[in-house]
Design a protein around this motif. Structure first.
Motif, PDB file in Angstrom:
ATOM      1  N   LYS A 181      -6.021  -6.462  -1.083  1.00 54.26           N
ATOM      2  CA  LYS A 181      -7.261  -5.681  -1.873  1.00 54.26           C
ATOM      3  C   LYS A 181      -8.233  -6.419  -1.508  1.00 54.26           C
ATOM      4  CE  LYS A 181      -4.835  -2.529  -1.904  1.00 54.26           C
ATOM      5  NZ  LYS A 181      -4.906  -1.652  -1.037  1.00 54.26           N
ATOM      6  N   ASP A 216      -2.742  -5.187   5.757  1.00 52.45           N
ATOM      7  CA  ASP A 216      -3.666  -4.364   5.059  1.00 52.45           C
ATOM      8  C   ASP A 216      -3.430  -2.924   5.329  1.00 52.45           C
ATOM      9  OD1 ASP A 216      -4.875  -3.756   7.402  1.00 52.45           O
ATOM     10  OD2 ASP A 216      -6.826  -4.950   6.901  1.00 52.45           O
ATOM     11  N   ILE A 217      -4.158  -1.913   4.970  1.00 50.24           N
ATOM     12  CA  ILE A 217      -4.018  -0.461   5.057  1.00 50.24           C
ATOM     13  C   ILE A 217      -3.980  -0.078   6.391  1.00 50.24           C
ATOM     14  CG2 ILE A 217      -6.408   0.284   4.928  1.00 50.24           C
ATOM     15  CD1 ILE A 217      -3.534   2.061   3.234  1.00 50.24           C
ATOM     16  N   ASN A 271       0.763  -1.403   0.004  1.00 52.85           N
ATOM     17  CA  ASN A 271       0.046  -0.113   0.013  1.00 52.85           C
ATOM     18  C   ASN A 271       0.716   1.184   0.067  1.00 52.85           C
ATOM     19  OD1 ASN A 271      -2.778  -0.457  -0.092  1.00 52.85           O
ATOM     20  ND2 ASN A 271      -2.829  -1.621   1.925  1.00 52.85           N
ATOM     21  N   HIS A 322      -7.717   1.799  -3.571  1.00 49.08           N
ATOM     22  CA  HIS A 322      -8.749   1.806  -2.444  1.00 49.08           C
ATOM     23  C   HIS A 322     -10.024   2.088  -2.856  1.00 49.08           C
ATOM     24  CE1 HIS A 322      -4.887   1.770  -0.267  1.00 49.08           C
ATOM     25  NE2 HIS A 322      -4.507   2.946  -0.899  1.00 49.08           N
ATOM     26  N   GLU A 346      -9.577  -5.905   1.881  1.00 49.20           N
ATOM     27  CA  GLU A 346     -10.093  -4.285   2.269  1.00 49.20           C
ATOM     28  C   GLU A 346     -11.056  -4.075   1.812  1.00 49.20           C
ATOM     29  OE1 GLU A 346      -5.394  -2.400   2.391  1.00 49.20           O
ATOM     30  OE2 GLU A 346      -6.640  -1.991   0.829  1.00 49.20           O
ATOM     31  N   TYR A 347     -11.499  -4.784   0.613  1.00 52.16           N
ATOM     32  CA  TYR A 347     -12.758  -4.549   0.016  1.00 52.16           C
ATOM     33  C   TYR A 347     -13.888  -5.387   0.864  1.00 52.16           C
ATOM     34  CZ  TYR A 347     -16.977  -5.230  -2.759  1.00 52.16           C
ATOM     35  OH  TYR A 347     -18.186  -5.174  -3.209  1.00 52.16           O
ATOM     36  N   ARG A 399     -13.792  -5.722   4.121  1.00 51.24           N
ATOM     37  CA  ARG A 399     -13.782  -4.680   5.343  1.00 51.24           C
ATOM     38  C   ARG A 399     -14.588  -3.587   5.153  1.00 51.24           C
ATOM     39  NH1 ARG A 399     -10.356  -3.132   9.678  1.00 51.24           N
ATOM     40  NH2 ARG A 399      -8.961  -4.569   8.942  1.00 51.24           N
TER      41      ARG A 399
END
Length: 464
Positions: free
Chosen positions: A441, A67-68, A36, A318, A444-445, A447
């Motif tokens: 990714k 993750d981020i 990231n 993102h 994160e999606y 989440r």
């Protein structure tokens, strides 16, 4: 087998010279950038620097599988599949710098991850970029380039509506909520901050150049000097983001690198200017007759157009990234190309033909410049290798152009699915980096998709 020789090429004399030149420095940030682009690492004390250069530093493999927000993503294969074992990070030669205006004085050095036997750890974004640069070198070509940095300066206080708002001038607190695009007088209110940014950049060896008031309230752009080494260009961008963030914080405001912080205004891009030089240093994009494009630049654009759709996750990684793409927003919505035209995705800027280059415009400022450069170079290689025809160039309004033969995804989820299925992107990033990036990714999606937002309550609470 464990190696004790630095595979990055770093030597302990660099550390010794630095310590001698900066006797007041007490600590050093050692920074590794994940997929990231988040800087992760440690703060070491002065007396530890030489040993870092002599033998590297053990770090858990999971540092590249986060993750981020720093949560483990087990699907990367970098967590429990390896028992979260340690690998070794080594300093990158030439990246050890003193930080400007810190008390007590401190330094910073970038590092990269390696296996214990010295092989590159292939989920490290730096190694992905190095691989593409080396593949081009095998073909007698050497990429050069620079990134543009767009960002917002925001108040630490929220507005009356509870939302974010542009920062007041650090000079006298004056506020503006208007689009002050290209206003020189507007820049004057931030001059004390900008002067600190320029001083810090100079101390770090970065040639920061033009400052612009951009196309949204509180938005600015800072351009960087063209580099003969695209890795250095990516390093410049990452280091400059850190400088801007720190200097803004020291001045009581917030530097924002989200792609689209304001719904009703333009977002922030990270345009990548790139060209290729041959072994003699000649720019191979230069046309033999001005106005008649060289086959090399046309095929390069053709490759970038052909691979843009499956690469969009790298350029817009993102959920917020996808809010930036809107008609007449200076962010491209289709894989168009053109000359001296800011409505297209791939622009050949006007100017001296000897400086001919491609301006790659899809990436938001929230993207990882190492992965952006990696993917752009791979797209150029694809176009040159297969002699891809870019099709007709766009003249006039690029937003009116249909996507044609190479559509791009319409949202984040589609981009994740295309990236996961892409043989091109798997080859461009390398299999391990591709798996790591797409798994992060996807996590994160999930989440974001599982979060109940205020919009849900506003639309549905009293209506369904």
């Amino acid at each position: 087998m464990t190696t004790t020789a630095s595979p990055s090429g770093s030597i302990v004399q660099e550390a010794r010279d630095f310590l001698q030149a900066h006797p007041d420095i007490e600590a050093i940030d050692i920074v590794l950038h994940d997929s990231n682009g988040v800087g992760r690492g440690k703060i070491i004390r002065r007396h530890e620097l030489e040993s870092f250069y002599e033998s590297g530093r053990h770090l858990p493999i999971s540092i590249l599988g986060l993750d981020i927000v720093g949560e483990d993503v087990d699907e990367t294969g970098l967590i429990w599949d390896h028992g979260d074992n340690d690998l070794r990070a080594w300093p990158i030669p030439g990246t050890l710098k003193a930080l400007h205006g810190t008390q007590p004085p401190r330094g910073e050095v970038f590092m990269s991850m390696y296996e214990l036997d010295g092989r590159p750890m292939t989920s490290d974004p730096r190694h992905a970029l190095t691989r593409q640069v080396d593949l081009l070198a095998d073909e007698g070509l050497h990429p050069t380039g620079a990134f543009e940095l767009e960002f917002f300066l925001l108040s630490n206080e929220r507005g009356q509506d509870g939302g974010i708002k542009p920062a007041g001038d650090v000079l006298d607190g004056r506020e503006s909520h208007k689009t002050e695009v290209y206003s020189v007088d507007h820049l004057h209110g931030m001059l004390p901050l900008f002067s600190e940014i320029y001083a810090a950049a100079e101390q770090a060896g970065i040639k920061a150049e033009t400052m612009i008031s951009e196309y949204a309230p509180g938005q600015y752009e800072l351009t960087l000097h063209y580099r003969t080494d695209v890795m250095q260009a990516a390093d410049d961008l990452m280091r400059l983001k850190r400088i801007v963030r720190l200097k803004a914080r020291q001045n009581g405001i917030t530097a924002c690198f989200m792609a689209k912080p304001f719904a009703d205004f333009a977002g922030s891009g990270m345009h990548f200017h790139v060209s290729l030089r041959d072994g003699e240093g000649r720019n191979v994009f230069v046309e033999p007759v001005e106005g008649e494009w060289s086959e090399t630049i046309l095929h390069a654009i053709g490759g970038l157009r052909a691979t843009m759709g499956e690469s969009m996750l790298v350029f817009a990684p993102h959920a917020n990234s996808w809010r930036r793409f809107a008609s007449q927003s200076y962010a491209p919505v289709s894989p168009t190309w053109g000359f001296n035209n800011r409505s297209v995705a791939l622009r050949i800027p006007a100017g001296n033909p000897n400086a001919r280059r491609i301006e790659h415009r899809p990436s938001g400022v929230d993207a990882n410049p190492y992965l952006v450069a990696t993917t752009v170079l791979a797209g150029i290689r694809h176009g040159l290798r297969h002699r891809v025809d870019p099709g007709p160039r766009t003249t006039g309004n690029g937003y009116a152009d249909a996507q044609g033969a190479h559509p791009i995804p319409v949202d984040w989820r589609s981009a994740i699915e295309e990236a996961r299925a892409s043989d091109f992107l798997k080859d461009a990033l390398g299999e391990d980096m591709h798996r790591t990036f797409t798994a992060i990714k996807a996590a994160e999606y999930a989440r974001v998709a599982g979060t109940i937002s205020d919009v849900d309550f506003d639309l549905y609470l009293h209506r369904v």
